[in-house]
Design a protein around this motif. Sequence first.
Motif, mmCIF file in Angstrom:
data_model
loop_
_atom_site.group_PDB
_atom_site.id
_atom_site.type_symbol
_atom_site.label_atom_id
_atom_site.label_comp_id
_atom_site.label_asym_id
_atom_site.label_seq_id
_atom_site.Cartn_x
_atom_site.Cartn_y
_atom_site.Cartn_z
ATOM 1 N N PHE A 106 0.722 -1.351 -0.073
ATOM 2 C CA PHE A 106 -0.065 -0.225 0.039
ATOM 3 C C PHE A 106 0.798 1.197 -0.133
ATOM 4 O O PHE A 106 0.454 2.392 0.246
ATOM 5 C CB PHE A 106 -0.846 -0.021 1.193
ATOM 6 N N GLN A 131 0.505 -3.495 10.604
ATOM 7 C CA GLN A 131 -0.240 -4.282 9.581
ATOM 8 C C GLN A 131 -1.254 -4.905 9.959
ATOM 9 O O GLN A 131 -2.409 -4.934 9.427
ATOM 10 C CB GLN A 131 0.477 -4.839 8.548
ATOM 11 N N LEU A 149 1.345 -7.907 3.890
ATOM 12 C CA LEU A 149 1.158 -6.270 3.466
ATOM 13 C C LEU A 149 2.391 -5.661 3.626
ATOM 14 O O LEU A 149 2.473 -4.771 2.682
ATOM 15 C CB LEU A 149 -0.016 -5.935 4.571
ATOM 16 N N THR A 159 -6.908 -2.233 5.200
ATOM 17 C CA THR A 159 -7.442 -2.925 3.793
ATOM 18 C C THR A 159 -8.296 -4.220 3.985
ATOM 19 O O THR A 159 -8.483 -4.538 5.058
ATOM 20 C CB THR A 159 -5.813 -3.556 3.214
ATOM 21 N N GLN A 211 -7.519 -7.150 3.614
ATOM 22 C CA GLN A 211 -6.794 -8.149 4.409
ATOM 23 C C GLN A 211 -6.771 -7.975 5.710
ATOM 24 O O GLN A 211 -7.015 -9.162 6.428
ATOM 25 C CB GLN A 211 -5.388 -8.248 3.828
ATOM 26 N N TYR A 249 -4.724 5.915 -2.262
ATOM 27 C CA TYR A 249 -4.715 5.229 -3.351
ATOM 28 C C TYR A 249 -3.720 6.121 -4.261
ATOM 29 O O TYR A 249 -4.347 6.557 -5.266
ATOM 30 C CB TYR A 249 -5.895 4.683 -3.996
ATOM 31 N N ALA A 283 0.304 1.951 -4.029
ATOM 32 C CA ALA A 283 -1.092 1.603 -3.576
ATOM 33 C C ALA A 283 -2.230 1.684 -4.493
ATOM 34 O O ALA A 283 -3.138 0.849 -4.733
ATOM 35 C CB ALA A 283 -1.632 2.430 -2.496
ATOM 36 N N ASN A 291 -2.297 -1.614 -6.439
ATOM 37 C CA ASN A 291 -2.702 -2.482 -5.805
ATOM 38 C C ASN A 291 -4.452 -2.366 -5.384
ATOM 39 O O ASN A 291 -4.803 -3.112 -4.457
ATOM 40 C CB ASN A 291 -2.160 -2.926 -4.562
ATOM 41 N N ARG A 292 -4.838 -1.086 -5.768
ATOM 42 C CA ARG A 292 -6.138 -0.523 -5.297
ATOM 43 C C ARG A 292 -7.289 -1.734 -5.526
ATOM 44 O O ARG A 292 -7.876 -1.996 -4.161
ATOM 45 C CB ARG A 292 -6.755 0.563 -6.229
ATOM 46 N N GLN A 297 -7.094 -4.623 -5.430
ATOM 47 C CA GLN A 297 -6.973 -6.014 -4.311
ATOM 48 C C GLN A 297 -6.922 -5.478 -2.692
ATOM 49 O O GLN A 297 -6.950 -6.324 -1.974
ATOM 50 C CB GLN A 297 -5.385 -6.661 -4.570
ATOM 51 N N LEU A 298 -6.732 -4.376 -2.638
ATOM 52 C CA LEU A 298 -6.733 -3.677 -1.158
ATOM 53 C C LEU A 298 -8.066 -3.259 -0.680
ATOM 54 O O LEU A 298 -8.432 -3.249 0.662
ATOM 55 C CB LEU A 298 -5.870 -2.533 -1.151
ATOM 56 N N LEU A 300 -1.655 -9.663 -4.683
ATOM 57 C CA LEU A 300 -1.221 -8.211 -4.453
ATOM 58 C C LEU A 300 0.315 -8.052 -4.937
ATOM 59 O O LEU A 300 0.922 -9.097 -5.082
ATOM 60 C CB LEU A 300 -0.953 -8.143 -2.880
#
Lengths: 98, 427
Positions: B33, B125, B135, B170, B172, B199, B203, B206-207, B209-210, B371
């Motif tokens: 991120f 995290q 992460l 996130t 996750q 974002y 980040a 990977n937006r 996925q996050l 990710l």
Amino acid sequence: MESTNQVLLQERYIINPVFLFRWEESQDAHVLLYPEGVVKLNQTAAAILKHCTGELTVDQSVDRLVAEFGQSDREVITQSVVKFLEASRDKGWIRIID
Amino acid sequence: MTKAGSELSIDGDGKPIWVSLELTYQCPLSCVFCSNPLDFESYQKGEMSAAEWKRVIREARDMGAMQIGFTGGEPTLRKDLEELVGYANEIGFYTNLITSGIGLTATRLKVLKAAGLKHIQLGFQSCDENVANTLAGVDSAKLNSYRKKLAIAQEIKALGFPMVLNIPVTRQNLPQVPEILQLAEQLGVEYVELANVQYYNWALVNRDQLMPSREELEWAEAEVNRFRERVGDKMTIYFVIPDYFDGRPKACMNGWGSIHLTIAPDGSALPCSQARSLETLTFPSVRDHSLQWLWEESATFKVYRGNEWMKEPCRSCDEKEQDFGGCRCQALALTGDADNTDPACSKSPHHHIVQQAIKSAELARELKQPLLVREANSVVAIKRASKMSAANRVASEEAECVNNTGSTCRKESSCKSRVLSDGEAVE
């Protein structure tokens, strides 16, 4: 907002050690500094917090404030000091000591 | 902690209150991120010297700044961190260290304490070791970020530092919010910041996925409220529904050039850590100008200061004094024009872009895309990201957008809109 903490006259308070209380020349005011934040205090707020060193009871600090500000109406001062300390406690600026 | 309702306001005096020093963009972690510049490795050679940083610290203090943040990258990679903290403390700054914790030791913490460091914000995290290491983008056999962070958190509290545990929220780690809060309570942390991932840069790659869903965020919000009721005022938890879902833009930096000043590792003065994504602007350096000139006179700091620059719907909006039109970098990244209303705002004619991004993230969940760990040669990785999300048009457009801007930023990234608190005090 209604305060969730009641402040009594015989209690003693200190400034929460997370907060740093000091004079800031550039703001011409006292400030409270804490992690990533600043509170600028007006003159009355600063005068009250100055007495939060754990030495004086709230009642005794009212005596000092009456003398400092030359006010005769002790009852009015007491009420506003208590109200401010309750708000300060809600905000986590001060802590009671046993 | 908004400035609304303040009787005494510190901002508006035209002084920078908060200065962030990005000492380096280097970092031992590779967080998925991360919003540091994609070309972070290219800044290493031109990093400022301790003497140069000290001049900046002095000038910022002379201008009235009270809060200073040492950040990065990972600021503890700089061996002169202790010296700089000591100097800033000596001249009256409230000193904040914003760190991943990797690189800190009990010994260094003691030296920092003695140097006058007031507060440590530790990026964290998850309380689940696997999620945490994923992460952070680390191979736990080589660097167990989770365990190191936990150990250093205990050291920080043992030395009595006030501490903010900053957790980027996130998909996750959201299910672990109740356990994370419990862990924070056990550690004796005063503040927990459940920070919305901003974002930008990596980040943004990977937006999909996050990004958590609205339902997940609302669940977490309810858990946070339950926890608040139980622990009362001994811990402060910052958590707001992110701008993508809220329909209201963030009051980014309390307004451009209003109270906040960031200095990049090479000395460039930035109105916010993301600002270099605005390619039409130039960012002169403290190496060539005084801080006062940069703040007061440079076109960069003037361009979005106040509200003269605003277009509709911001111009005639009665909320413009509260949110300042949102984030300029997000307006550029998502609409292509930094002067537009932040598309996170429901009044923006581009708001559908944000809504599409939410849908796109939902779709990605079904596709189970992995990710991408941040890496130095990011252009290659971003192309890979674009290919992978072929099923996902919005995401790939954004990835290319990042690729083009090549921009800037810091990590762990909550916009500092709470920098200034309500100044009101007494009756």
